[in-house]
Each structure stands twice: as C-alpha cells, then as structure tokens.
Design a protein around this motif. Structure first.
Motif, PDB file in Angstrom:
ATOM      1  N   PHE A 199       0.862  -1.097   0.052  1.00 25.78           N
ATOM      2  CA  PHE A 199       0.019  -0.050   0.188  1.00 25.78           C
ATOM      3  C   PHE A 199       0.735   1.259   0.054  1.00 25.78           C
ATOM      4  O   PHE A 199       1.950   1.480   0.842  1.00 25.78           O
ATOM      5  N   ARG A 205      -6.061   1.942   5.630  1.00 27.20           N
ATOM      6  CA  ARG A 205      -6.993   0.977   6.511  1.00 27.20           C
ATOM      7  C   ARG A 205      -7.327  -0.207   5.559  1.00 27.20           C
ATOM      8  O   ARG A 205      -7.421  -0.238   4.370  1.00 27.20           O
ATOM      9  N   VAL A 206      -7.005  -1.359   6.179  1.00 26.18           N
ATOM     10  CA  VAL A 206      -6.991  -2.616   5.218  1.00 26.18           C
ATOM     11  C   VAL A 206      -8.282  -3.517   5.810  1.00 26.18           C
ATOM     12  O   VAL A 206      -8.784  -3.343   6.796  1.00 26.18           O
ATOM     13  N   SER A 207      -8.431  -4.497   4.892  1.00 23.09           N
ATOM     14  CA  SER A 207      -9.633  -5.404   5.314  1.00 23.09           C
ATOM     15  C   SER A 207      -9.225  -6.748   6.081  1.00 23.09           C
ATOM     16  O   SER A 207      -8.052  -7.099   5.919  1.00 23.09           O
ATOM     17  N   GLU A 209      -9.903  -9.442   5.389  1.00 22.36           N
ATOM     18  CA  GLU A 209      -9.547 -10.428   4.624  1.00 22.36           C
ATOM     19  C   GLU A 209      -8.211 -10.345   3.970  1.00 22.36           C
ATOM     20  O   GLU A 209      -7.553 -11.346   3.755  1.00 22.36           O
ATOM     21  N   TRP A 210      -7.877  -9.158   3.689  1.00 26.36           N
ATOM     22  CA  TRP A 210      -6.336  -8.773   3.261  1.00 26.36           C
ATOM     23  C   TRP A 210      -5.325  -9.769   4.219  1.00 26.36           C
ATOM     24  O   TRP A 210      -4.539 -10.276   3.918  1.00 26.36           O
TER      25      TRP A 210
ATOM     26  N   PRO B  32     -11.154  -9.109  -2.055  1.00 25.17           N
ATOM     27  CA  PRO B  32      -9.816  -8.693  -2.443  1.00 25.17           C
ATOM     28  C   PRO B  32      -8.688  -9.981  -2.577  1.00 25.17           C
ATOM     29  O   PRO B  32      -7.586  -9.758  -3.302  1.00 25.17           O
ATOM     30  N   SER B  33      -8.929 -11.050  -1.815  1.00 27.21           N
ATOM     31  CA  SER B  33      -7.885 -12.141  -1.920  1.00 27.21           C
ATOM     32  C   SER B  33      -8.309 -13.107  -3.024  1.00 27.21           C
ATOM     33  O   SER B  33      -9.362 -13.317  -3.254  1.00 27.21           O
ATOM     34  N   ARG B 304     -15.570  -4.182  -0.984  1.00 28.99           N
ATOM     35  CA  ARG B 304     -14.869  -4.672  -0.556  1.00 28.99           C
ATOM     36  C   ARG B 304     -13.963  -5.097  -1.697  1.00 28.99           C
ATOM     37  O   ARG B 304     -12.579  -5.295  -1.398  1.00 28.99           O
ATOM     38  N   GLY B 308      -8.689  -3.092  -3.862  1.00 30.86           N
ATOM     39  CA  GLY B 308      -7.751  -4.115  -3.536  1.00 30.86           C
ATOM     40  C   GLY B 308      -7.135  -4.347  -2.323  1.00 30.86           C
ATOM     41  O   GLY B 308      -5.810  -3.856  -1.836  1.00 30.86           O
ATOM     42  N   GLY B 309      -7.882  -4.649  -1.283  1.00 32.98           N
ATOM     43  CA  GLY B 309      -7.322  -4.680   0.453  1.00 32.98           C
ATOM     44  C   GLY B 309      -7.780  -3.699   1.162  1.00 32.98           C
ATOM     45  O   GLY B 309      -7.557  -3.857   2.161  1.00 32.98           O
ATOM     46  N   ARG B 310      -8.070  -2.625   0.604  1.00 34.18           N
ATOM     47  CA  ARG B 310      -8.450  -1.506   1.324  1.00 34.18           C
ATOM     48  C   ARG B 310      -9.807  -1.455   1.547  1.00 34.18           C
ATOM     49  O   ARG B 310     -10.643  -2.132   0.823  1.00 34.18           O
TER      50      ARG B 310
END
Lengths: 279, 340
Positions: A199, A205-207, A209-210, B32-33, B304, B308-310
């Motif tokens: 990033f 701010r990330v999810s 899931e990431w 995102p994954s 979501r 990508g990931g954020r």
C-alpha cells in the motif's frame, strides 16, 4: 528642520537596532500545536521557549500543564494563539489546520510546518526545532543518537530471517503500517518484511480479509488496548503468526508517537521480535 | 392499478429471492484475496480447504454478507413503512430522529466512556439506546394529544436530527476527540464490524419489525388514503400507527447501531419497487426486505473489491449508486412516482 528630522531618525534607528539585538538574544516565544513537537522541544531542553500548547500536549506532558492552551487539532483558537504574541507557531502539516495556517500567516505570524511521517523528515524536524529554539547542539546530539541506534539494530538483526511482519495500529477498523513512514523504517531496520508496503499510504486502512490472505508470520499490535491484543488475535488461529505464538502487544504511546526518542520505540519493537525468536 | 393476485405476489417474491441468493453467492465468491471458486466451494461444503481460506469465506465474508442482508432489509422495509405512515415520499429510515439519536448515543459513549474505561465496543449498545430514547421523545412530543399526526412526527424528527448533529459537533470539539475520526467513519456507515452476534441482534429486530408490519400491510394500504378515510373504513388508525412506528424504530436502531448510517437504501429501494411492483403493501413490505438485502450485499461486495485490500465504507457506495439512480428514476417517472 531637515537636521532635526535626521537626528530623530537616527535616534529611532538606534532604538530599533538595540531592540532587535535584544530580541536576538531573548529566547523565541513558541506555540506548539502538536504533542510530538512539544515533546521534542522538552527533550532538547527548550521547554522554556514554549508560551502556549495545544490540548493534547497539555494532557500528555506534565511539564506544560500550566501553560495556556489554544485548543485541539480541529478547534484551535486563532485568537488564543495571537494573544500569546508568538514568534513561531509550530505544527504538523494536516488538512485540518491548513486554514489556520493561512490565517496565522496573514496576521504576520511565522508558521513552521514539520512533517512527521518519514524517518528522514522527523530527523530533519528535530534539527530544525533545534535551530528555531536555539539549542542546535542538543538537536544534533539527539539525531546522532537516533541514527546510531538504527545502525546498531540493523547490524544486530542482520543475520535473522526476514519474517513477514504486520504492525497493527488499530484493530477495529483495521489500520496497519504501510509504506514509507518511520514505523516502516523501524520494521526495515529490524530486518522484518512488511507485506503492507504494497500500500502506498503510510497508514492504510485494510480489510480483515487482506490480513488473512496475507498470512503474516508475526503480528505486532500497537493499538490502544494492549491487554486485549492476544485475546483478539486468538480468534484467528489460521494466521501463521497466531499458530506459532508470534503475536506481541507493543505500548502504543512509546512506539507509534513520532516524538524525540524514536530509538526507544525501535528498541521496544526489537525486544518484542527477539522475545519471539527464542523457542 | 394492477391487481395483486396470490400468483403475482409469490412470483415477484420468488424473483427477488433468486436475486438475493445470487447476490449472496457473489459476496461469498468475490473478495480482495485471490481465492478460486473451487476453494470457496470446498470451504462451504466442508472439503479440504486451507484454514486461511476457511476463515476468509466462513468467518469474514459470510457474516458480512449476512449483516448486509439484515441491515439492507431493515432499512428498506423501514423506508416503505415510514413513507406510508407519514404519507411522504421523502421519508427515509432516519427521518424520525433515529439517526440523530443513535449518533448522539454513540458519540456520548466515545467522549464520556473513555473516562469509564469504555472503548469503541461501547458504541453500538449506546447507539441503540440513543435510537430508542429518540423514538420515545418522538412519542412524547408528537403524540402529546393522544394522536400522532404525520406533520408533527416529521417536524419533531427533523428538529431532533438537527439538534443531534449540533450536539455532536459541540461534543466533538469540546472533547477534542481524536476518537472523533472514529465517529465520523461510523456516520458514513460500514459493515466491517460484522460478527455473528451482531448479525443475530439485527436479525432479531428485523423479524420483530416484519412480524408487526406484515399482518398490518392491508391497513397500511388504507392509511395511505389518509387517517380519516382509513378510520371510516374501519381501521384502528392510532393503534396501527403506534405499533408500526415503534417496531420500525427499533429495527432501524438495531441496524444503525451495527452498521452506522447507510444512506439511500431506505429511500431508493421502496421507490424502485413501488414503480415495478405497484403500491400494494402486502407485496411491497416483503419485497423491500428482499430487495434491500440484495442491494446492500451488492454494494458491499463492490466496497470490498474496489481498491484491492483497502476498506471502503459501504455508505459511500450506496450514496454514489443511489443518488444518481434516484434522480434518474425521478426524471423518467415524474408523473408516476408515488405521492400519497
């Protein structure tokens, strides 16, 4: 009449010069609008230059409790700042205070913005504060001390395996250390690999899931509530860091505040990593 | 007006249920994954998927999709009910002060709770308490003379919301909230706090709200003709209104306390469905539940996936999608839009 005028002018000029000379000797009057700037001035032994601080500084630093406060990040009082007749107003560049900065400058007050994201910016800020507050030697010593600590850590950790390490700043919603900040530099110095460096922001701010998909081997949790950290992360046993017991809570104030003692934060972080390496 | 036959009722609801299932399947499959569809399938069927994949699908995507469904359904059903009860096409779930009450409760928990050792976890219960108190205040003020007039309800709600937002700004600047950033994120609305217990709570109040609204759906049709006409046609107007307003406010309060203020779902879904399905509330109420659930699941999947990931707050997506869609609908259907 011309002669009288010129004598008067000369006298005035002399008085002004004398005043200017005195002003040069007298310490500057400084208003700090950020706790990390306040902490740095105190660390450099320049606390006496402060004539006013923001509310956060007053809350965090007992040394400046008695000073007049001028509001917080969102609600700084222009009038309260002006009333203190400061030579310098020091702040960290932010969208919230862009307007305030312009208005202070329009009133002829010198505003110095000290960026606090990147390590090199922070070190430059310490040196600049030294010049402003008249304690350049102390500032140079401080910066040298930090650089030395960085080199020491880099050397000591050179042989250790580069583990994928995520440094968490807040759990819910989830914020982590991304690319470029002094905290990213700490991870780098400690020989850790920061997967969140994909990033571009310093603190994205990330999810969740990431994080699960990234599967970090180490989680350093520097959010506000350290006792909760292990219980929170235990909910995700599929994370390699959790499975291997490589989750550590770091004291947020000590590590993540961009203050004058960056080497202490680095050492705390390294101690946490070293503690894990032991079987 | 098309007559609502049982066949049309069930056909419409079945179509919406299929849409909802498709949206739910999409939400489980996309993220995102880079999980393959095969991996997603094997986590769902108990096959040999990696623990990480199982966590992602069953403990991140699934609760979130379920929360999106419960919140979306609550908001859309509340929109239909408020628009009918208040006979105002602009009524949305937040118009009666529930949003202001919830936000005020949340920020009080953040600004005062710090001293009591409460953290961000105290926000949802406090927000729910705020929503309930706002509803009680609404009854006390607008129902002072024994009957609830739509005008009084709307005025009370609008004024209370304005008061609440002023109070929020006041509290935020007084407390110098670093936590203020948190409350503003919450005000935009996000589903990232999805956990099984939260889903259960929102679902419970959704069921309660539907259980009150569905048997009264015929009465709602009469109410849109006006209080007096409805009373002449044999409807116990005040009792109907009180039951519906209270159960709906609880439903919205639960949704707001779990997901913040997600705008437009409660406004656009009722209007869209009314245009497509007609104004009969026996169909409109359950259809709004299914349609709102599907819409919010879709929007959250976009939120979501987007960067990508954020994380992107879903409230931003519903507003970005809903605003233009609503204006487009209004322009095309100006003559036909529901104005009770």
């Amino acid at each position: 009449m011309g002669a009288v005028w010129s004598r008067r002018t000369t006298a005035l000029a002399l008085v002004l010069l004398a005043a200017a000379a005195r002003a040069d000797e007298a310490p500057p009057r400084i208003v700090s609008l950020n706790p990390s700037i306040t902490a740095t001035l105190l660390a450099l032994g320049a606390g006496s230059t402060l004539v006013g601080v923001d509310e956060y500084s007053a809350r965090q630093q007992p040394e400046v409790e008695a000073l007049p406060t001028v509001g917080g990040l969102f609600n700084t009082s222009l009038e309260a700042v002006v009333a203190l007749a400061p030579d310098f107003v020091l702040l960290v560049p932010s969208a919230e205070q862009r307007d305030l900065r312009g208005r202070l400058e329009a009133l002829g007050i010198e505003v110095v913005a000290l960026p606090n994201i990147r390590l090199e910016d922070l070190l430059a800020s310490i040196e600049r504060l030294g010049r402003i507050a008249g304690c350049e030697a102390a500032a140079r010593t401080r910066v040298a001390e930090i650089r030395r600590a960085w080199r020491r850590v880099e050397k000591a950790r050179a042989g250790t395996p580069a583990r994928r390490t995520v440094l968490v700043l807040q759990r819910d919603p989830l914020f982590v250390v991304g690319r470029g900040s002094f905290l990213d530099s700490m991870l780098e110095a400690a020989g850790a690999e920061n997967p969140a460096a994909v990033f571009e922001e310093a603190y994205p701010r990330v999810s969740l899931e990431w994080l699960l998909a990234t599967a970090p081997e180490v989680i350093l949790d520097a959010s506000e509530d350290p006792p909760e950290a292990s219980r929170y992360w235990a909910r995700w046993p599929s994370l390699p860091a959790v499975a291997a017991g490589r989750v550590a809570a770091l004291p947020a104030r000590q590590v993540t505040l961009p203050g004058p003692y960056l080497e202490r934060g680095l050492q705390t972080l390294v101690r946490a990593l070293d503690g894990m390496a032991a079987p | 007006m098309r007559v609502l036959t049982p066949r049309r009722l069930w056909a419409s609801l079945a179509a919406l249920a299929v849409l909802l299932l498709a949206a739910g399947a999409g939400a489980l499959a996309a993220g995102p994954s880079a999980l393959s569809l095969g991996e997603v399938w094997s986590t769902l069927t108990g096959g040999d998927a990696s623990p990480a994949a199982a966590d992602i699908v069953l403990r991140v995507r699934l609760p979130r999709a379920l929360l999106a469904m419960a919140v979306g359904a609550s908001l859309a059903v509340a929109g239909v009910l408020f628009q009918a009860l208040l006979r105002n096409p602009l009524a949305d779930p937040f118009v009666l002060g529930v949003s202001g009450g919830a936000a005020l409760g949340g920020i009080l928990a953040l600004s005062l709770g710090a001293g009591l050792g409460l953290g961000y976890a105290a926000v949802p219960p406090a927000a729910f308490a705020g929503a309930v108190l706002a509803t009680l205040l609404l009854y006390a003020v607008a129902g002072a003379r024994g009957r609830l007039s739509a005008t009084h309800l709307l005025l009370t709600g609008v004024v209370f919301n304005a008061f609440a937002s002023a109070a929020i700004v006041f509290l935020a600047s007084l407390a110098g909230l670093g936590e203020g950033a948190g409350i503003f994120l919450w005000l935009v609305g996000s589903l990232s706090a999805a956990r099984a217990d939260v889903v259960g709570w929102v679902g419970l109040f959704l069921v309660l709200g539907l259980a009150c609204a569905l048997p009264l759906a015929r009465g709602l049709n009469l109410l849109t003709l006006g209080d007096e006409t409805a009373a002449q046609l044999g409807l116990e107007v005040e009792r109907h209104k009180k039951i519906l307003l209270f159960s709906t406010s609880l439903m919205v309060g639960a949704a707001v306390s779990a997901a913040g203020l997600i705008g437009f779902v409660g406004l656009i879904i009722p209007h869209l469905l009314r245009l497509v399905l007609g104004p009969d509330h026996r169909l409109l109420v359950p259809a709004a539940g299914l349609g709102g659930a599907a819409f919010l699941v879709l929007c959250d999947t976009v939120a979501r996936l987007f960067p990508g990931g954020r994380e992107l707050p879903v409230g931003a997506i519903t507003a970005l999608v809903g605003g233009p869609l609503f204006l487009g609908l209004l322009r095309r259907q100006q003559a036909r839009i529901f104005v009770p």
